[in-house]
Design a protein around this motif. Structure first.
Motif, PDB file in Angstrom:
ATOM      1  N   THR A   1     -47.044 -59.457  50.088  1.00 58.94           N
ATOM      2  CA  THR A   1     -47.491 -60.476  51.040  1.00 58.94           C
ATOM      3  C   THR A   1     -46.523 -61.639  51.094  1.00 58.94           C
ATOM      4  OG1 THR A   1     -49.327 -61.958  51.634  1.00 58.94           O
ATOM      5  CG2 THR A   1     -48.912 -61.638  49.295  1.00 58.94           C
ATOM      6  N   ILE A   2     -46.492 -62.271  52.243  1.00 55.33           N
ATOM      7  CA  ILE A   2     -45.772 -63.533  52.444  1.00 55.33           C
ATOM      8  C   ILE A   2     -46.836 -64.581  52.734  1.00 55.33           C
ATOM      9  CG2 ILE A   2     -44.079 -64.776  53.840  1.00 55.33           C
ATOM     10  CD1 ILE A   2     -42.868 -62.040  54.562  1.00 55.33           C
ATOM     11  N   ILE A   3     -46.862 -65.660  51.958  1.00 51.95           N
ATOM     12  CA  ILE A   3     -47.950 -66.635  52.064  1.00 51.95           C
ATOM     13  C   ILE A   3     -47.452 -67.952  52.653  1.00 51.95           C
ATOM     14  CG2 ILE A   3     -49.242 -65.609  50.153  1.00 51.95           C
ATOM     15  CD1 ILE A   3     -48.207 -67.793  48.327  1.00 51.95           C
ATOM     16  N   GLY A   4     -48.389 -68.691  53.242  1.00 49.05           N
ATOM     17  CA  GLY A   4     -48.080 -69.994  53.814  1.00 49.05           C
ATOM     18  C   GLY A   4     -47.988 -71.071  52.753  1.00 49.05           C
ATOM     19  N   ALA A   5     -47.495 -72.245  53.167  1.00 45.45           N
ATOM     20  CA  ALA A   5     -47.260 -73.344  52.229  1.00 45.45           C
ATOM     21  C   ALA A   5     -48.565 -73.835  51.599  1.00 45.45           C
ATOM     22  CB  ALA A   5     -46.546 -74.494  52.929  1.00 45.45           C
ATOM     23  N   GLU A   6     -49.640 -73.924  52.380  1.00 53.77           N
ATOM     24  CA  GLU A   6     -50.916 -74.407  51.852  1.00 53.77           C
ATOM     25  C   GLU A   6     -51.512 -73.412  50.862  1.00 53.77           C
ATOM     26  OE1 GLU A   6     -53.873 -77.038  51.120  1.00 53.77           O
ATOM     27  OE2 GLU A   6     -52.073 -77.364  52.331  1.00 53.77           O
ATOM     28  N   VAL A   7     -51.364 -72.119  51.160  1.00 52.66           N
ATOM     29  CA  VAL A   7     -51.835 -71.083  50.239  1.00 52.66           C
ATOM     30  C   VAL A   7     -51.075 -71.171  48.926  1.00 52.66           C
ATOM     31  CG1 VAL A   7     -52.139 -68.596  49.892  1.00 52.66           C
ATOM     32  CG2 VAL A   7     -52.454 -69.580  52.164  1.00 52.66           C
ATOM     33  N   ALA A   8     -49.763 -71.330  49.014  1.00 52.22           N
ATOM     34  CA  ALA A   8     -48.936 -71.434  47.803  1.00 52.22           C
ATOM     35  C   ALA A   8     -49.291 -72.672  46.992  1.00 52.22           C
ATOM     36  CB  ALA A   8     -47.463 -71.451  48.184  1.00 52.22           C
ATOM     37  N   LYS A   9     -49.506 -73.791  47.679  1.00 54.18           N
ATOM     38  CA  LYS A   9     -49.827 -75.040  46.987  1.00 54.18           C
ATOM     39  C   LYS A   9     -51.167 -74.956  46.265  1.00 54.18           C
ATOM     40  CE  LYS A   9     -50.727 -79.945  47.944  1.00 54.18           C
ATOM     41  NZ  LYS A   9     -50.826 -80.983  49.010  1.00 54.18           N
ATOM     42  N   THR A  10     -52.154 -74.304  46.898  1.00 59.43           N
ATOM     43  CA  THR A  10     -53.490 -74.219  46.316  1.00 59.43           C
ATOM     44  C   THR A  10     -53.537 -73.231  45.156  1.00 59.43           C
ATOM     45  OG1 THR A  10     -54.462 -74.744  48.469  1.00 59.43           O
ATOM     46  CG2 THR A  10     -55.923 -73.782  46.815  1.00 59.43           C
ATOM     47  N   LEU A  11     -52.913 -72.076  45.319  1.00 62.18           N
ATOM     48  CA  LEU A  11     -53.007 -71.028  44.298  1.00 62.18           C
ATOM     49  C   LEU A  11     -51.989 -71.205  43.177  1.00 62.18           C
ATOM     50  CD1 LEU A  11     -53.575 -67.832  46.483  1.00 62.18           C
ATOM     51  CD2 LEU A  11     -55.249 -69.434  45.558  1.00 62.18           C
ATOM     52  N   PHE A  12     -50.865 -71.843  43.493  1.00 60.89           N
ATOM     53  CA  PHE A  12     -49.800 -72.008  42.488  1.00 60.89           C
ATOM     54  C   PHE A  12     -49.367 -73.469  42.446  1.00 60.89           C
ATOM     55  CE2 PHE A  12     -49.580 -67.755  44.300  1.00 60.89           C
ATOM     56  CZ  PHE A  12     -49.627 -66.951  43.166  1.00 60.89           C
ATOM     57  N   PRO A  13     -50.238 -74.365  41.960  1.00 59.69           N
ATOM     58  CA  PRO A  13     -49.912 -75.794  41.974  1.00 59.69           C
ATOM     59  C   PRO A  13     -48.755 -76.171  41.057  1.00 59.69           C
ATOM     60  CG  PRO A  13     -51.941 -75.402  40.773  1.00 59.69           C
ATOM     61  CD  PRO A  13     -51.575 -74.103  41.402  1.00 59.69           C
TER      62      PRO A  13
END
Length: 415
Positions: free
Chosen positions: A163-175
């Motif tokens: 998967t390729i994830i968006g910036a908000e998804v990355a920020k929330t799941l991988f702070p």
């Protein structure tokens, strides 16, 4: 050279008159300041809002034709019952168009699911958008991968769990950690993160943001939602045309023929699919903001009109006060055009100064925070403000200046 010298002399006299009556000058230009501020503020708001909305619609693509069940019709009482029984776009149709289209530079098929929960360990994000895409999706729509990479051809064809994830998804799941190479869960399935997209930010029309997307291969998406009635979502075929209107028209005609052939439609049978172009949104937006701009002109014109009358009034007073000086200048050989330009320059300066102050206020306003709307004072609006100021000054000063130029020197001296 003598005429240039006389023009410069008129310019100097106008400046001297403005400096001699500083308070009156300031009060005179306030009307124009308010008028220019009103007009340019409206245009700046309209231009900024239109730009933000158009940017928000970038997810629709440029030079793209979309094959869907429902056409984009912007009118009341949408006749949905005419289209609800149409067949959905199929993967086999996508492959047929991809192999047979000569007018398309790239072809993709995609489907989306909204409101999905994506997890990583104890972190989760609700409301994510999962989108299954073909390999050429990156050539049709922009997928700005900031870190990592796009899907490989074999990953898409085999339906790999990547998967390729968006910036908000990355920020929330991988702070605190790097998402690349880590795993996330979608519908209970593990997916390896291979890319993170650039941050796009929120849009003014609440359109889907790339920050909340999770892209997966189309075949993987099929496996995830195959038990929900053809995914429970609409599949859309999109084709990238060449960047000219004629190319898109040729592509539209070609695709209509190919898809009718694929679906086995007879010549007299109606087409059972819609070909939509994002330009339709642009035309609707342009017409709406055209009306708003016209309203801005009407509103601002009243303020400009008041400012113009104020300058004209001051110029009549100025001519009356300096009648004796005009007579002396004429008796010493001053030409009519010298007197004319002296007062005309004064009126234009008044209006131009007022316009520049109005533009300064608009520029300061552009720093104000209006949520997701970003204000920007364009060069076009600056030129418009300056041009309107000069025109108003000219129109306001031409009659008083003409009266001053026609004064009889003997009568003027006696006054």
């Amino acid at each position: 050279m003598i005429y240039i010298h006389l023009l410069l002399e008129s310019f100097r006299f106008a400046l001297s008159a403005l400096r001699a009556n500083l308070l009156r000058t300031i009060l005179s230009l306030l009307g124009v300041t308010v008028g220019i501020f009103s007009i340019i503020t409206v245009f700046t708001l309209v231009d900024s809002l239109e730009k933000n909305i158009r940017d928000s619609l970038n997810f629709l693509g440029d030079d793209v034709i979309r094959i869907e069940k429902f056409p984009w019709i912007f009118e009341d009482n949408y006749p949905w019952w005419k289209y609800v029984n149409r067949p959905k776009a199929q993967f086999s149709e996508y492959q047929f168009l991809k192999n047979n289209s000569d007018q398309a530079s790239a072809v993709t098929i995609f489907a989306e699911r909204f409101g999905v929960t994506v997890k990583h360990e104890s972190n989760s994000l609700s409301g994510a958008i999962v989108s299954g895409v073909a390999y050429q999706h990156k050539d049709v729509f922009e997928i700005p991968v900031e870190t990592g990479r796009y899907f490989g051809l074999q990953e898409v064809e085999k339906g790999a769990n990547v998967t390729i994830i968006g910036a908000e998804v990355a920020k929330t799941l991988f702070p605190t950690s790097n998402p690349i190479g880590n795993e996330v869960k979608l519908r209970g399935l593990k997916f390896r993160v291979i890319g993170v997209m650039e941050k796009q930010g929120a849009s003014v029309i609440d359109a889907p943001s790339a920050d909340d997307f999770c892209y997966v291969p189309y075949n993987t998406f099929f496996k995830m939602y195959s038990g929900q009635g053809n995914f429970g979502v609409e599949s859309i075929i999109a084709l990238k045309g060449y960047p000219d209107d004629e190319g898109l028209k040729n592509l539209e005609g070609e695709i209509t023929g190919l898809l009718r052939q694929k679906r086995g439609l007879r010549p007299r049978e109606a087409t059972n699919f819609a070909i939509n172009r994002p330009e339709a949104f642009g035309e609707v937006i342009g017409s709406i903001f055209g009306v708003i701009s016209l309203a801005g002109w009407v509103i601002g014109s009243f303020s400009i009109l008041v400012g113009g009358f104020g300058i004209a009034n001051i110029m009549f007073v100025s001519v009356k006060e300096r009648t004796n000086i005009i007579g002396i200048q004429k008796s010493l050989g001053a030409k009519n055009f010298f007197i004319l330009f002296q007062f005309l320059f004064e009126a234009v300066f008044l209006s131009l100064l007022g316009g520049l102050f109005g533009l300064l206020l608009v520029y300061l306003l552009s720093f104000a925070s209006l949520g997701s709307l970003e204000l920007s004072l364009s060069v076009g609006n600056i030129i418009l403000g300056v041009g309107v100021s000069v025109i108003i000054g000219t129109l306001s000063g031409i009659v008083p200046a003409g009266m001053a130029a026609k004064l009889d020197p003997v009568i003027a001296i006696r006054a």
